[in-house]
Design a protein around this motif. Sequence first.
Motif: not given
Length: 752
Positions: A387-396, A459-462, A484-486
């Motif tokens: 398991a792991g990875g970025p959250p559904a939305v990455v807020d910089f 926007g959308a990322y993979t 997604t980066v937002d």
Amino acid sequence: MLLVRSPRRRLAAAVSIVLAATTGVGLMTLPAHASPVAALSAADAITAESPIPFPANADLVGAGQHTHFLTRNPETGGYALRRYTDGAGQGYGGHNALRSTRTDDYWVHVGSYSASLRKADGSSGPIQVPLGVTMTGTYTYAGSAADALFTAQETESGTVLRKHVRTDGASSYSTDVVTGFPEDAIWMSVSPATYDQALVTFSVRGGKKWGLIDLATGVVGEIHDRGVGAADGGMVASETHVAWTEGVWSENASREDGPDRWTVFVLDRATDRVREIPVGDTGSEELQVGLVGDWVVYGEAGGLASGTTNPLHAVTAYSLTDAAAAPVKLLDHLTSSAGVPDGSLYVRGGLVGTGEGMYRIEDKGGAQPEVTLVATTGEPTEVVIGAGGPPAVVDFDENGGKQTFDWTFSRTSVDIKVTLRHVGTGKSTVLTKTRPTTTTVPFTWDGTVGQGVESAPNGAYTWEVEASPLDGIGPTATAEGNFTVDRAARPHDFNDNGTLDLLSRDADGRLWRQDTRYSDDVNDGQLVEAGQAALIGVGWQIYDRIEATGNIAGSAVGDLVARDRDGVLWLYQGKGTGDLAARVRVGGGWQIYDKLTGGSDLTGDGRADLLATDRSGVLWLYQSTGSVTRPFEPRKKIGVGWQIYNQLVATGNIGGATGGDLVARDKDGVLWLYLGKGDGTLASRTRIGGGWNTYTHLVGVGDTDGDGHNDLIGLNSSGTWFYQGTGNWRAPFAPREVAGLDHPVNSSQLVF
């Protein structure tokens, strides 16, 4: 069967059965007649059996033929005697071993003052043999085999080896001197060989020797010389063969440094013929070798944790009866192993596709030894990404513009590559780690893409993770996902990456966009350029006023308004790609205003608004609507006397109040702060400081450095200066810093 032991640890050698472990630092020359290893598939290797549990953090140090096996935790040093029926066990301290006769398994425990032996199933009480200084002399533990303990006594005439075996009494035992040794024999070390014999190594004045003790008579026979490079205890015997390792030193090399390489020899007991086994080159520090029926089995322990690929990590079988047969890979690696007198071998290791655990290797007369998974740790042998990875939305806008996320991996001997790719542009960033210290591996993304000079667009990322085993055991593991980066819209962000874009118009009417970012890696933090300036368009000389306004027309990025020389105001909506949409006419009559500024939300509706002052000094508010065709509500008068100012800058919220703010510079160069109330009005002004007339342009740039406070830049002919926001309305800006922007401002160029 096999014997495990490091040549520098005599006690461990004497009490551990399985593989002959040798310690070396060099390479082993592969004989010309060596054949390539024939890989064995998991389906061919594993026979059907319901495996019992095996502790994931333990080594195998002993295997009984009947009821029990013995494990050791290498971190704590604790032993556990476990049942074959369910894997359950009892923990013990001290030093322990497990031996077998034809009918029973025996547990050996070695303490500081005695060595004891009892049946592993607890059906008999222990015999206990004193060690150390006694009334009759000083005794040391010399080893064990079958149901016998061996002690050594040093005397003036040499070493006396004694065999201790249980008698009919509950704890009584008989003691016999082992005979048949040369008169000068010393340093005896005993280990199991077959049901009826024990292997003994010893030294004489002329060098090293080995022999076999008849357990019934206590007499040593089949005595042979050992090579000068033979490892202490690095021998194993079966009914038909004896195998051992010998070190090879380069010329003039010190024996204390260990050999340059190890080689393996096997003696046929029927003919006394010795042959060298082509195990291949190795720099192994723990090459293990043993006998399973008509096969010699070898492998380098620790392959799964190794940082390099080595074919000797595989547990490999070499036929002793068919010289034309290719070596056969049985398992992908091993950590430890233990043999029993019937000639079978138990290995703690793993096989790709089957997993980690304890395997039994037997010679049943087939084309290759049979391998059975007896106990499992539940772990995979191949690299597995959990398991792991970025959250559904990455807020910089959070965490100072950096994001940390992690993945879990089944082991640490991996080379990890993480690729984050923006779907819209294809721009990506690659994060790498080699041989992490833990299986949960964090990665910190600084929010850049490409060569690390451009901030990541919204926007959308993979994401894709590749984990390649450094030891070459198993394939590269992959995992993928999306996120997604937002960020909140920035007034001067036109390529939707959350950073300042400086717009400039040259003398030929060309409009340029220079992307920037705030880098923590430059001068302990500095605003720097991100790539080359991009041409937005030509013909912009028709406008006498251009203003970046932030999001006023409903898109997710900043917009632009421009006034032509006839007083018509035009809206250029941002597209988020760095370009602008086709212009839309807002209306005429805007020539009455001498100053325009946008970028602050004064009304609290979440959209930036536009402010304008007419030549009589009246300040007007144009509340944005979010509509491209009608971007502003009718104007509202919110102040008078603004003719004293020569520049207005909508900064967004810099004072910590509820609404967007405004700074204004008077003709004397004093800068004033007007806090927004959030209802379309402004509080009374607060003096920020003087000397601001040194700048030809002041630009409110939003939160450029990711600290949660909006910033300001000033430009003049000598360069660009950065003012970090503080969030404190009494002192809204920190002392200025030089910005790393190569952006000239002169009579032929205007910056907005």
